[in-house]
Design an enzyme around this catalytic site. Structure first.
Site, PDB file in Angstrom:
ATOM      1  N   ASN A 131      -9.549  -5.397   3.972  1.00 42.64           N
ATOM      2  CA  ASN A 131      -8.382  -6.265   4.152  1.00 42.64           C
ATOM      3  C   ASN A 131      -7.234  -5.556   4.869  1.00 42.64           C
ATOM      4  O   ASN A 131      -6.906  -5.884   6.000  1.00 42.64           O
ATOM      5  CB  ASN A 131      -7.882  -6.779   2.802  1.00 42.64           C
ATOM      6  N   ASP A 132      -6.615  -4.615   4.163  1.00 42.73           N
ATOM      7  CA  ASP A 132      -5.405  -4.010   4.730  1.00 42.73           C
ATOM      8  C   ASP A 132      -5.061  -2.681   4.093  1.00 42.73           C
ATOM      9  O   ASP A 132      -5.530  -2.333   3.011  1.00 42.73           O
ATOM     10  CB  ASP A 132      -4.212  -4.971   4.607  1.00 42.73           C
ATOM     11  N   ASP A 134     -12.242 -13.079  -3.981  1.00 41.42           N
ATOM     12  CA  ASP A 134     -12.148 -12.148  -2.856  1.00 41.42           C
ATOM     13  C   ASP A 134     -11.949 -10.711  -3.330  1.00 41.42           C
ATOM     14  O   ASP A 134     -12.416  -9.775  -2.689  1.00 41.42           O
ATOM     15  CB  ASP A 134     -11.001 -12.554  -1.932  1.00 41.42           C
ATOM     16  N   GLY A 135     -11.257 -10.531  -4.454  1.00 47.23           N
ATOM     17  CA  GLY A 135     -11.070  -9.187  -4.988  1.00 47.23           C
ATOM     18  C   GLY A 135     -12.386  -8.524  -5.362  1.00 47.23           C
ATOM     19  O   GLY A 135     -12.559  -7.317  -5.191  1.00 47.23           O
ATOM     20  N   ASP A 140      10.619  -3.460   3.459  1.00 49.44           N
ATOM     21  CA  ASP A 140       9.918  -3.320   2.181  1.00 49.44           C
ATOM     22  C   ASP A 140       8.598  -2.582   2.363  1.00 49.44           C
ATOM     23  O   ASP A 140       8.164  -1.824   1.490  1.00 49.44           O
ATOM     24  CB  ASP A 140       9.632  -4.697   1.578  1.00 49.44           C
ATOM     25  N   ARG A 200      15.081  -0.397  -3.217  1.00 51.31           N
ATOM     26  CA  ARG A 200      15.225   0.493  -2.069  1.00 51.31           C
ATOM     27  C   ARG A 200      14.312   0.079  -0.920  1.00 51.31           C
ATOM     28  O   ARG A 200      13.116  -0.136  -1.106  1.00 51.31           O
ATOM     29  CB  ARG A 200      14.873   1.929  -2.466  1.00 51.31           C
TER      30      ARG A 200
END
Length: 276
Positions: A138-139, A61-62, A168, A149
């Site tokens: 994708n995103d 998929d990458g 996160d 943090r």
């Protein structure tokens, strides 16, 4: 299709047996030395020739996410051969690719269209906006740059304030991306041809923790309200530093990712559990 002379290939050179499979596909299709056959890299300026009518991807998929950056703006469909682990977007297994590739060139297929999103960075105060638009299949993720943090992310949808997350990260995903990072954060799975967008916070400390399904034409603004840097990630392949006060605007892209399919649309459901 316009003939085998207009086929290009993108492959992941780090995937075992990818070069061998590329060679076999090239011989099957009669591609010559001058054909557009390129490895994935950090560059997206190695553009396919204007005559290209199909790009075959060899990897996972990458590899498709990388190839989509080149294919979608030019309306070129993709045919994915899976050498990866999951292969949600791929069409063919490696062991059947050579024997079945001719089916896709002979027109015995249909074209699946998938929405993309785009992001741009808006700086604090003067409202300066980056000229470059970052396209994602994708995103788009805005998240912390330090392990220990949380980041404070103010989210607006269509200019209405939703909340300020202490989390996160916040994911803005397409239907395609709903089976990516978002699903590991508890997000829902959308049908790949859905035009809806997902907004999904990751590991929220307090407040709204549920994922939201947004209308296709929504405009999402994610503002960094921490006093330290964060990171903007686009399809997991490009990371950019964000300064305090900067805002990432995400909305539907004008581009569409196209995939050649031989299986019927409901095939997605029949393989969903196996691929997960």
């Amino acid at each position: 299709m316009n003939g085998v002379g207009s086929v290009g290939i993108v492959y992941n050179p780090r995937t075992p047996n990818s070069r061998l499979l590329v060679q076999q596909l090239s011989e099957k299709l009669g591609l010559g030395e001058s054909s557009w056959i390129v490895p994935t890299s950090d560059r997206t300026d190695d553009r396919p020739p204007p005559s290209t009518s199909l790009i075959i991807t060899v990897g996972g998929d990458g590899t498709i996410l990388w190839a989509a950056q080149l294919a979608a703006p030019r309306g070129i469909p993709l045919l994915g051969v899976n050498l990866g682990r999951v292969g949600f977007m791929t069409e063919l297994r490696a062991d059947e690719a050579v024997s079945r590739v001719s089916e896709y060139l002979d027109g015995q297929v249909w074209v699946e269209e998938r929405s993309m999103i785009q992001a741009r960075v808006i700086s604090q105060g003067n409202g300066d906006t980056e000229e470059e638009l970052h396209q994602a299949l994708n995103d788009v993720v805005v998240g912390r740059s330090a392990i220990s943090r949380l980041v404070h992310l103010e989210v607006r949808i269509d200019d209405a304030l939703l909340t300020t997350y202490r989390a996160d990260a916040v994911i803005v995903a397409t239907a395609t991306g709903s089976t990516g990072y978002s699903i590991s954060a508890g997000g829902p799975i959308l049908h790949p041809q859905s035009r809806d967008m997902l907004l999904n916070p990751v590991a929220t400390h307090l407040g709204l923790a549920s994922a939201l399904v947004l209308a296709p034409d929504s405009v999402v603004e994610v503002g960094l309200r921490s006093d330290y840097k964060a990171v903007l990630s686009v399809d997991g392949r490009m990371d950019l530093d964000l300064e305090p006060g900067e805002t990432v605007e995400v909305k539907r892209s004008p581009y569409i990712a196209r995939f050649l399919r031989a299986h019927p649309p409901n095939y997605f459901y029949s393989v969903l559990t196996n691929r997960l």
